[in-house]
Design a protein around this motif. Structure first.
Motif, PDB file in Angstrom:
ATOM      1  N   ALA A   1       0.798  -1.234   0.000  1.00 42.68           N
ATOM      2  CA  ALA A   1       0.000   0.000   0.000  1.00 42.68           C
ATOM      3  C   ALA A   1       0.825   1.275   0.000  1.00 42.68           C
ATOM      4  O   ALA A   1       0.373   2.315  -0.494  1.00 42.68           O
ATOM      5  N   ASP A   2       2.037   1.229   0.547  1.00 53.13           N
ATOM      6  CA  ASP A   2       2.842   2.457   0.615  1.00 53.13           C
ATOM      7  C   ASP A   2       3.896   2.543  -0.478  1.00 53.13           C
ATOM      8  O   ASP A   2       4.777   3.409  -0.437  1.00 53.13           O
ATOM      9  N   ILE A   3       3.844   1.666  -1.473  1.00 54.25           N
ATOM     10  CA  ILE A   3       4.756   1.783  -2.614  1.00 54.25           C
ATOM     11  C   ILE A   3       4.225   2.904  -3.506  1.00 54.25           C
ATOM     12  O   ILE A   3       3.159   2.785  -4.096  1.00 54.25           O
ATOM     13  N   GLY A   4       4.963   3.998  -3.586  1.00 56.60           N
ATOM     14  CA  GLY A   4       4.479   5.178  -4.290  1.00 56.60           C
ATOM     15  C   GLY A   4       5.056   5.340  -5.682  1.00 56.60           C
ATOM     16  O   GLY A   4       5.930   4.581  -6.121  1.00 56.60           O
ATOM     17  N   ASP A   5       4.573   6.341  -6.374  1.00 55.26           N
ATOM     18  CA  ASP A   5       5.059   6.640  -7.715  1.00 55.26           C
ATOM     19  C   ASP A   5       6.569   6.889  -7.687  1.00 55.26           C
ATOM     20  O   ASP A   5       7.089   7.544  -6.780  1.00 55.26           O
ATOM     21  N   GLY A   6       7.264   6.356  -8.681  1.00 52.72           N
ATOM     22  CA  GLY A   6       8.705   6.576  -8.791  1.00 52.72           C
ATOM     23  C   GLY A   6       9.543   5.655  -7.939  1.00 52.72           C
ATOM     24  O   GLY A   6      10.777   5.795  -7.914  1.00 52.72           O
ATOM     25  N   ALA A   7       8.922   4.701  -7.254  1.00 49.22           N
ATOM     26  CA  ALA A   7       9.677   3.791  -6.391  1.00 49.22           C
ATOM     27  C   ALA A   7      10.581   2.872  -7.212  1.00 49.22           C
ATOM     28  O   ALA A   7      10.297   2.564  -8.367  1.00 49.22           O
ATOM     29  N   THR A   8      11.670   2.418  -6.591  1.00 46.71           N
ATOM     30  CA  THR A   8      12.538   1.418  -7.215  1.00 46.71           C
ATOM     31  C   THR A   8      12.226   0.064  -6.592  1.00 46.71           C
ATOM     32  O   THR A   8      12.050  -0.046  -5.369  1.00 46.71           O
ATOM     33  N   LEU A   9      12.153  -0.979  -7.444  1.00 53.52           N
ATOM     34  CA  LEU A   9      11.759  -2.306  -6.997  1.00 53.52           C
ATOM     35  C   LEU A   9      12.775  -3.352  -7.443  1.00 53.52           C
ATOM     36  O   LEU A   9      13.125  -3.420  -8.615  1.00 53.52           O
ATOM     37  N   ALA A  10      13.239  -4.181  -6.520  1.00 61.12           N
ATOM     38  CA  ALA A  10      14.004  -5.374  -6.862  1.00 61.12           C
ATOM     39  C   ALA A  10      13.021  -6.528  -6.805  1.00 61.12           C
ATOM     40  O   ALA A  10      12.364  -6.737  -5.777  1.00 61.12           O
ATOM     41  N   VAL A  11      12.896  -7.267  -7.905  1.00 57.86           N
ATOM     42  CA  VAL A  11      11.845  -8.289  -7.997  1.00 57.86           C
ATOM     43  C   VAL A  11      12.460  -9.649  -8.290  1.00 57.86           C
ATOM     44  O   VAL A  11      13.234  -9.806  -9.239  1.00 57.86           O
ATOM     45  N   GLY A  12      12.111 -10.649  -7.476  1.00 56.80           N
ATOM     46  CA  GLY A  12      12.638 -11.986  -7.652  1.00 56.80           C
ATOM     47  C   GLY A  12      11.961 -12.730  -8.786  1.00 56.80           C
ATOM     48  O   GLY A  12      10.963 -12.283  -9.349  1.00 56.80           O
ATOM     49  N   GLY A  13      12.524 -13.894  -9.109  1.00 57.94           N
ATOM     50  CA  GLY A  13      11.971 -14.716 -10.173  1.00 57.94           C
ATOM     51  C   GLY A  13      12.925 -14.865 -11.334  1.00 57.94           C
ATOM     52  O   GLY A  13      13.863 -14.078 -11.504  1.00 57.94           O
ATOM     53  N   PHE A  14      12.684 -15.895 -12.131  1.00 57.59           N
ATOM     54  CA  PHE A  14      13.482 -16.166 -13.319  1.00 57.59           C
ATOM     55  C   PHE A  14      12.507 -16.677 -14.362  1.00 57.59           C
ATOM     56  O   PHE A  14      11.950 -17.768 -14.220  1.00 57.59           O
ATOM     57  N   GLY A  15      12.254 -15.889 -15.398  1.00 58.70           N
ATOM     58  CA  GLY A  15      11.153 -16.216 -16.290  1.00 58.70           C
ATOM     59  C   GLY A  15       9.869 -16.078 -15.494  1.00 58.70           C
ATOM     60  O   GLY A  15       9.590 -15.026 -14.921  1.00 58.70           O
ATOM     61  N   LEU A  16       9.102 -17.156 -15.404  1.00 63.40           N
ATOM     62  CA  LEU A  16       7.899 -17.150 -14.569  1.00 63.40           C
ATOM     63  C   LEU A  16       8.056 -18.057 -13.356  1.00 63.40           C
ATOM     64  O   LEU A  16       7.092 -18.358 -12.665  1.00 63.40           O
ATOM     65  N   CYS A  17       9.290 -18.479 -13.070  1.00 63.83           N
ATOM     66  CA  CYS A  17       9.568 -19.373 -11.954  1.00 63.83           C
ATOM     67  C   CYS A  17       9.882 -18.559 -10.697  1.00 63.83           C
ATOM     68  O   CYS A  17      10.840 -17.788 -10.664  1.00 63.83           O
ATOM     69  N   GLY A  18       9.060 -18.733  -9.666  1.00 62.06           N
ATOM     70  CA  GLY A  18       9.306 -18.049  -8.405  1.00 62.06           C
ATOM     71  C   GLY A  18       8.993 -16.569  -8.418  1.00 62.06           C
ATOM     72  O   GLY A  18       9.560 -15.805  -7.631  1.00 62.06           O
ATOM     73  N   ILE A  19       8.080 -16.139  -9.276  1.00 61.50           N
ATOM     74  CA  ILE A  19       7.746 -14.715  -9.324  1.00 61.50           C
ATOM     75  C   ILE A  19       6.745 -14.365  -8.213  1.00 61.50           C
ATOM     76  O   ILE A  19       5.877 -15.171  -7.885  1.00 61.50           O
ATOM     77  N   PRO A  20       6.853 -13.170  -7.643  1.00 63.54           N
ATOM     78  CA  PRO A  20       5.901 -12.742  -6.605  1.00 63.54           C
ATOM     79  C   PRO A  20       4.619 -12.225  -7.250  1.00 63.54           C
ATOM     80  O   PRO A  20       4.284 -11.038  -7.188  1.00 63.54           O
TER      81      PRO A  20
END
Length: 255
Positions: A14-33
């Motif tokens: 809910a508090d992720i705002g505009d312009g935020a930087t995100l590190a996102v896990g996963g490889f292809g579609l394996c283990g994606i949040p």
């Protein structure tokens, strides 16, 4: 101590705002949040900068946010399997920094370990180190923003390029098991970039298929300790997608 467990994916992001930087896990579609990504897509958050191995596929994973035009910039090592990604990049709507896969992994790990930069031989003598990679195109197809040259240095007669660690405002990851303290266990290859992304986030949000109490995970089985995790959401079993399904002619004919 304040509980790390959030009642829903929507509450956790809910508090992720505009312009935020995100590190996102996963490889292809394996283990994606996927649940966290969808919760973010359900909000109006935009102008996001993403660090991830890839950007999902059309309509799945980070491809959901991409299709909605919510992502401004992507740092990744692989960008295939996504037609909308290619369209936005070539049309000048998306800025893209391509980096060798091992370098990206180490940049995330370094950021989480408090290491500002490191030297690596990967990319030396190529546009990765020399600069000139097109980060963003103009509408007419010309290069609007190109990568700058990076510092290089010789160690023991071999040249290395300096790469900077990555820190993100938030990290979104998926784990098979997590306890309420935030210790995580990943399932086989779904481990991929998840622990590295989690380390790089200043606030790390983990969706877990199974949530247990502290002490129910053998300490020796913990893949990522709770110190790296600030928020946990119990999302249940993941609806796993397959990027490309290939069947034999005999199997296909019988269906």
């Amino acid at each position: 101590m304040t509980s790390k467990v959030y009642p829903s994916a929507a509450a956790a992001v809910a508090d992720i705002g505009d312009g935020a930087t995100l590190a996102v896990g996963g490889f292809g579609l394996c283990g994606i949040p996927d649940a966290l990504i969808q919760a973010l897509a359900d909000r109006s958050t935009t102008d996001l900068e993403v660090f991830s191995n890839n950007c999902g596929v059309d309509g799945v994973g980070l491809g959901v946010l991409l299709g909605l035009g919510r992502i401004r910039r992507v740092t990744a090592s692989y960008v295939g399997e996504n037609k909308e990604f290619a369209r936005q990049y070539l049309a000048g709507e998306l800025e893209v920094e391509l980096t060798p896969q091992g370098t990206l992994a180490e940049r995330l790990r370094a950021g989480g370990a408090g290491i500002p930069a490191f030297y690596t031989p990967a990319g030396v003598g190529s546009p990765v180190s020399d600069g000139g990679l097109p980060w963003r195109y103009a509408a007419d197809g010309s290069v609007a923003v190109a990568s700058p040259p990076k510092e290089t240095r010789v160690f023991n007669g071999k040249r290395y390029v300096l790469e900077e660690g990555i820190n993100a405002d938030f990290a979104l990851v998926h784990a098979e098991v997590g306890d309420t303290d935030g210790n995580l266990v990943f399932n086989k290859t779904a481990m991929n970039f998840n622990p590295l992304a989690a380390m790089a986030g200043r606030i790390t949000i983990a969706q877990v298929e199974r949530l247990v109490e502290p002490g129910q995970i053998d300490p020796g089985a913990v893949h990522l300790p709770s110190v790296f995790v600030q928020r946990i959401v119990h999302t249940g079993p993941q609806d796993k997608k397959i990027e490309k399904r290939t069947v034999s002619a005999a199997e296909g004919a019988g269906r």
